[in-house]
Write an enzyme that holds these catalytic residues in place. Structure first.
Site, short mmCIF file in Angstrom:
data_model
loop_
_atom_site.label_atom_id
_atom_site.label_comp_id
_atom_site.label_asym_id
_atom_site.label_seq_id
_atom_site.Cartn_x
_atom_site.Cartn_y
_atom_site.Cartn_z
N GLU A 192 -6.59 -1.41 15.57
CA GLU A 192 -7.49 -2.10 14.66
C GLU A 192 -6.47 -3.16 14.30
OE1 GLU A 192 -8.79 -2.57 9.84
OE2 GLU A 192 -8.92 -0.84 10.51
N SER B 85 -10.88 -6.66 9.62
CA SER B 85 -11.67 -6.08 9.03
C SER B 85 -12.67 -6.72 9.01
CB SER B 85 -11.04 -4.18 8.54
OG SER B 85 -12.02 -3.53 8.08
N ARG C 107 0.66 -7.25 12.56
CA ARG C 107 0.14 -6.08 14.15
C ARG C 107 -0.41 -7.46 15.24
NH1 ARG C 107 -3.96 -1.22 12.50
NH2 ARG C 107 -2.68 -0.16 11.04
N ARG D 51 0.70 -0.87 0.00
CA ARG D 51 -0.14 -0.02 0.37
C ARG D 51 1.03 1.28 -0.42
NH1 ARG D 51 -5.38 -1.76 3.90
NH2 ARG D 51 -5.66 -3.84 3.38
N ARG E 166 1.53 1.49 10.29
CA ARG E 166 0.99 0.84 9.84
C ARG E 166 2.38 0.98 8.62
NH1 ARG E 166 -3.32 2.99 7.98
NH2 ARG E 166 -4.86 3.68 9.40
#
Length: 431
Positions: A356, A359, A397, A269, A284
């Site tokens: 988070e 999701s 994560r 990303r 991130r």
């Protein structure tokens, strides 16, 4: 994409639901859509009139020729009608193309019952599991804990720039163990089929799951050398893209559903968040690993499938002995293709908050329309499948959460019992 007939039937209701996502509603140029629809209807009506006139003239020409009479005037008119029909067809094609382009930029409609809100402050907590640990020593963050174990941000930056990480030794071993553990749970306990997918995909594949055209700037583009004509290709930002598109342009039999797929892959990303607390460490990254879950189901089964998928993600966190909470995302915080989304947030001690880690979304028929994926229901009628996706889990994560939640006073890491078989029975991870 949305069903075009829904916009034609009740545009006001669609716009009202879109406005719950973000205010003012920026997704659909209502005036332009209305103008195009008006022109389309007029063109189609005119086309029908021209065809009726042409049919009538053709009969007259046939009758006159049969009687030996002059039909040149009728034939000239038929020629003019043909030119008008061709021009009308070209304009109609242009209108349909513009309407299709508009549809590609409109997000999915939130389900009824999804909480309405402008941003993450409107999300609603559903439940919690576990109790955050009380430490009797100074808590370290995952960077300070992981650096002696082989998390090497300096080398990552030297090789690729900021937001890339090099891992070696115990850190790399723990990262691999987490991914393997997640895959095994999803396949052996939850019934997913393990897949290995390409990491580079074509433009139309990203259009199918909704990353293109809207989020092109968030993707890593690929230029492949050696070809006379360069293909438009991209690195995947999640294996949801390749897993979901594995059924593109297919008509599935009812007994093939549900299809449950999982894969461990890197994710790329170019958008990795703004400067701030997440510039430090693994939260991130431009490249990270994830075990993805995808389900392709019958239309009347997707709501139940979403609840099931959330449970599959929760099972991983519970086995890793990590406190977490489940949130229903509000309309303003959901992803582009989602009709309903649950976020799972794991406790991060050094930040004293939940972050988070998964999701899970029900996209209903939104992606299926873009991919042209259908199935024959029990009555033999063809309809769109519903697609769902979720993280099961984000590996980096999870590594952060394991390091921080299971840290010991000497900087070692207690390995949760469920993960020990993947580390040769190791109970403590040390530098």
């Amino acid at each position: 994409m949305l069903d075009l007939t829904l916009l034609r039937r009740d545009l006001a209701a669609v716009v009202a639901r879109l406005e719950t996502r973000k205010n003012p509603q920026p997704f659909l140029d209502v005036d332009r859509f209305t103008a195009l629809e008006g022109e389309r209807k007029a063109l189609q009506m005119r086309t029908e009139e021209l065809q009726a006139r042409r049919n009538a003239l053709s009969k007259q020409i046939g009758m006159k020729k049969g009687k030996g009479e002059d039909a040149s005037a009728e034939m000239a008119e038929v020629g003019g009608i043909g030119d008008a029909q061709k021009a009308g067809a070209e304009r109609l094609e242009a209108i349909q193309s513009e309407l299709a382009g508009m549809l590609m930029s409109i997000p999915n409609l939130p389900q009824e019952g999804v909480p309405v809100g402008a941003d993450e402050t409107g999300n609603v907590e559903v439940r919690r599991w576990g109790t955050p640990r009380s430490f009797d020593f100074t808590v370290k963050d995952h960077v300070d804990l992981g650096t002696p174990l082989g998390l090497d941000f300096e080398t990552g930056a030297k090789l690729s720039g900021s937001r890339f990480t090099f891992m070696k030794g115990p850190a790399a071993r723990l990262h691999r163990a987490l991914a393997q553990f997640m895959l095994d749970v999803q396949t052996t306990e939850h019934g997913y089929t393990e897949c290995y997918t390409p990491y580079i995909v074509n433009r139309e594949v990203l259009e199918g799951t909704g990353q293109l055209p809207k989020f092109k700037e968030d993707m890593f583009w690929v230029l492949r050398g050696g070809d006379d004509q360069q293909a438009e290709q991209y690195l995947i930002s999640t294996s949801e893209i390749s897993l979901t598109n594995s059924v593109r342009e297919q008509i599935l039999a009812a007994d093939q559903l549900p299809i449950k797929l999982t894969a461990h892959s890197p994710c790329f990303r170019s958008e990795a968040g703004s400067a701030g607390r997440d510039t430090r460490g693994l939260i991130r990254q431009h490249q990270f690993d994830k075990v993805e879950m995808v389900q392709i189901v019958a239309a009347d089964q997707s709501d139940a499938a979403l609840e099931e998928m959330v449970g599959h993600a929760e099972a991983i966190l519970q086995k890793l002995e990590l406190p977490y909470r489940v949130l229903t995302l509000c309309t303003g915080d959901m992803g582009f293709g989602a009709a309903k989304t649950y976020d799972l947030e794991v406790w991060v001690p050094a930040q004293n908050t939940f972050r988070e880690i998964s999701s899970c979304s029900n996209c209903e028929a939104f992606q299926a329309r873009r991919m042209l994926t259908r199935y024959k229901n029990a009555q033999g009628k063809t309809e769109m499948v519903h697609t769902l996706n979720g993280s099961g889990l984000a590996v980096g994560r999870a590594l952060v959460a394991v390091l921080e939640n299971h840290q010991q006073p000497d900087g070692s890491i207690r390995i949760p019992a469920a993960l020990r078989p993947y580390l040769g029975g190791l109970e403590l991870l040390k530098a």
